[in-house]
Design a protein around this motif. Structure first.
Motif, PDB file in Angstrom:
ATOM      1  N   ALA A   1      42.401 -14.677  85.264  1.00 37.18           N
ATOM      2  CA  ALA A   1      42.001 -14.613  83.856  1.00 37.18           C
ATOM      3  C   ALA A   1      43.038 -13.888  82.999  1.00 37.18           C
ATOM      4  N   ALA A   2      43.515 -12.750  83.499  1.00 34.41           N
ATOM      5  CA  ALA A   2      44.422 -11.927  82.696  1.00 34.41           C
ATOM      6  C   ALA A   2      45.781 -12.598  82.513  1.00 34.41           C
ATOM      7  N   ASN A   3      46.103 -13.577  83.359  1.00 33.19           N
ATOM      8  CA  ASN A   3      47.425 -14.209  83.303  1.00 33.19           C
ATOM      9  C   ASN A   3      47.419 -15.597  82.680  1.00 33.19           C
ATOM     10  N   ARG A   4      46.249 -16.028  82.225  1.00 30.31           N
ATOM     11  CA  ARG A   4      46.102 -17.412  81.804  1.00 30.31           C
ATOM     12  C   ARG A   4      47.080 -17.813  80.703  1.00 30.31           C
ATOM     13  N   SER A   5      47.103 -17.040  79.608  1.00 36.83           N
ATOM     14  CA  SER A   5      47.965 -17.466  78.505  1.00 36.83           C
ATOM     15  C   SER A   5      49.436 -17.304  78.893  1.00 36.83           C
ATOM     16  N   LYS A   6      49.718 -16.284  79.720  1.00 39.13           N
ATOM     17  CA  LYS A   6      51.098 -16.069  80.168  1.00 39.13           C
ATOM     18  C   LYS A   6      51.582 -17.277  80.999  1.00 39.13           C
ATOM     19  N   ILE A   7      50.739 -17.793  81.859  1.00 39.33           N
ATOM     20  CA  ILE A   7      51.139 -18.915  82.719  1.00 39.33           C
ATOM     21  C   ILE A   7      51.259 -20.208  81.904  1.00 39.33           C
ATOM     22  N   VAL A   8      50.349 -20.397  80.951  1.00 42.17           N
ATOM     23  CA  VAL A   8      50.451 -21.580  80.081  1.00 42.17           C
ATOM     24  C   VAL A   8      51.797 -21.557  79.337  1.00 42.17           C
ATOM     25  N   GLU A   9      52.152 -20.379  78.800  1.00 42.99           N
ATOM     26  CA  GLU A   9      53.435 -20.248  78.086  1.00 42.99           C
ATOM     27  C   GLU A   9      54.618 -20.474  79.016  1.00 42.99           C
ATOM     28  N   HIS A  10      54.513 -19.897  80.221  1.00 39.21           N
ATOM     29  CA  HIS A  10      55.588 -20.038  81.205  1.00 39.21           C
ATOM     30  C   HIS A  10      55.803 -21.506  81.553  1.00 39.21           C
ATOM     31  N   MET A  11      54.728 -22.212  81.832  1.00 31.14           N
ATOM     32  CA  MET A  11      54.850 -23.624  82.173  1.00 31.14           C
ATOM     33  C   MET A  11      55.412 -24.408  80.997  1.00 31.14           C
ATOM     34  N   GLY A  12      54.954 -24.051  79.795  1.00 33.09           N
ATOM     35  CA  GLY A  12      55.456 -24.717  78.594  1.00 33.09           C
ATOM     36  C   GLY A  12      56.959 -24.565  78.449  1.00 33.09           C
TER      37      GLY A  12
END
Lengths: 126, 380
Positions: free
Chosen positions: B117-128
């Motif tokens: 949960a805490a990494n969700r937006s970070k991972i979405v940005e990373h993949m982007g």
């Protein structure tokens, strides 16, 4: 479990039940719920002299380690013998068999800083 | 004031069961219902049900879905079959851990990735950013808020589920099936985070109440002998610690070398061999760590004398008083009835040194090395 009306409560979630010159101290149901299951409790030993505001010992739960405080001056005359083998009694019955220590008071002045059950509940609706 | 935590689609159920709700990574989730220890034993002995809707669910779809995941994940993705899940890390360039995730292969060019949960937006940005840098044709869609996720864990879960499905109990570990139950599509995987057999179910958010009725069919959670009862974050933590499973923010983090975390099985340092020389992000750094003899500290298990809890950040010292490590997680294990902890220890120490102590700041607790995991479910 309703908050017993025969004792006084501190802002740091201890209850004090006065019987003559002795006061029994424990933690409130609200505090026990917030801690979650108590896994360890160690009180200072019998004979320890305390001033209002001193720690009587500590309780540990899955979540945290917390000090528990005394709000009178005096000396610890008894520690709940069940805490060592079964610290969970603090979670299961905080107002009864989960009491922590008994203190023989040299001054009860600190009791005036405590509030009654109704005032405590108003602050900490359980 | 912090923003008030987001309710999950299962929130009303928690309230009806008298849960103590806490803010966890921005979500309102149950810490406990009747009590952490009781819920822990319920999962080990029978079955428990956890709301894990806070976990992020990302759909990766398109021509280059596999290429994106090969680049970001530390484990091979191309060898996965449809219907298979795989635990893997996502690393940064220096070999630290961005997150640990489970990848589901839905189809040739479609995957689901479950992230913390805490990494969700970070991972979405990373993949982007990887998609943009490599010019990949793939979409990354965050499906977290459109779905819910429930984990049913414990030795009696398969017996329960066999009442509604004959197929699910035949799933192998780390396999999943897509079920069309009534009118809802469920992704059901034989995975979990407790060390027990069990399932994790991803379902549409608007179908939760129907699914809960199905899952809790014939079960009264207030019955002391109920086969399955709800369990909260408190039990989830003590269960995963016993099972020696790392948790992001404790055993895993951006500054923690992936080879230190006890999950080497999830790191394929030769992955580029199958990928025309293309490495995963962090691979070069991790190869360098390996060639230099490994990370200076590695994860180890400790058994603590007495019943005090060793907590994250407490130093571990040796007989001379020198600091040789740091505690990452600890609890009084309900199953073992003993205080246990995970800690990063200097490599020489973790390979079997002398007497150790955990320094709580008030007391020093005697500790001894013990292999991870602390607990393994008995084979059926």
């Amino acid at each position: 479990m309703s908050t017993p009306e025969d004792r006084s409560y501190s802002a740091s979630h201890e209850w004090h039940l006065v019987n003559g010159d002795t006061v029994t101290i424990g933690i409130t149901k609200f505090a026990a719920d917030q801690l979650t299951d108590v896994t360890f409790a160690e009180m200072k030993s019998v004979g320890t002299t305390l001033k209002a505001g001193d720690a009587i010992g500590e309780v540990e739960s899955v979540k945290t380690t917390s000090d528990v405080y005394c709000h009178v001056d005096g000396e610890i005359v008894e520690v709940n013998g069940e805490l060592e083998a079964n610290p969970g009694v603090v979670s299961d019955d905080p107002y009864g068999s989960g009491w922590l220590v008994k203190v023989k008071m040299s001054s009860d002045a600190g009791l005036s800083t405590l509030v009654d059950a109704k005032a405590y509940d108003a602050e900490h609706a359980s | 004031m912090a923003k008030s935590p987001q309710p999950t689609p299962i929130h009303d159920f928690h309230v009806s069961q008298g849960a103590q709700l806490v803010d966890y990574a921005g979500w309102s989730l149950p810490m406990k219902y009747e009590g952490v220890t009781a819920e822990h034993h319920q999962v080990r002995r029978s079955a428990g049900m956890f709301d894990v809707s806070h976990m992020g669910r990302l759909q990766i779809k398109g021509l280059h879905a596999r290429r994106l995941l090969e680049r970001v994940c530390t484990r091979r993705i191309g060898t996965m079959e449809q219907g298979q899940c795989r635990y893997t890390l996502i690393c940064n360039e220096t070999g630290g851990v961005r997150d640990d995730v489970i990848v589901y292969r839905m189809d040739d060019d479609e995957f689901m990735v479950v992230v913390n949960a805490a990494n969700r937006s970070k991972i979405v940005e990373h993949m982007g950013s990887v998609v943009a840098n490599l010019g990949l044709k793939v979409s990354v869609e965050d499906r977290t808020e459109k779905t819910a996720m429930v984990a049913a864990q414990g030795p009696r879960v398969m017996e329960l589920i066999s009442k509604v499905s004959s197929e699910i109990p035949t799933l192998k570990r780390y396999r999943f099936t897509v079920k069309n139950f009534l009118v809802m599509k469920l992704i059901v995987s034989r995975t979990g985070y407790t060390g027990e057999d069990g399932l994790e179910v991803i379902l549409p958010a608007n179908m939760v109440s129907m699914a809960m009725k199905l899952l809790m069919k014939d079960i009264d959670p207030k019955d002391p002998n109920a086969i399955m009862k709800p369990a909260g974050l408190g039990a989830r933590d003590t269960l995963r610690i016993e099972a020696g499973m790392p948790l992001y923010g404790h055993e895993l983090g951006e500054d923690i070398n992936a080879l230190a975390c006890g999950v080497d099985f999830a790191i394929s340092l030769d992955k580029n061999v199958d990928e025309d020389g293309v490495t995963f992000i962090g691979q070069e750094a991790l190869i360098e760590t390996r060639e230099s003899g490994g990370p200076p500290r590695v994860l180890a298990g400790l058994k603590i004398d007495g019943r005090r809890t060793a907590r994250q950040g407490m130093p571990v010292v040796d007989a001379t008083g020198a600091t040789v490590g740091v505690v990452t997680s600890g609890c009084v294990s309900p199953t073992l009835d003993a205080s246990i902890a995970m800690a990063f220890l200097d490599r020489g120490v973790s390979e079997g040194g002398g007497a150790l102590e955990v320094d709580t700041g008030r007391a020093k607790l005697a500790a001894s090395l013990t292999p991870l995991p602390f607990y393994k479910a008995p084979k059926k």
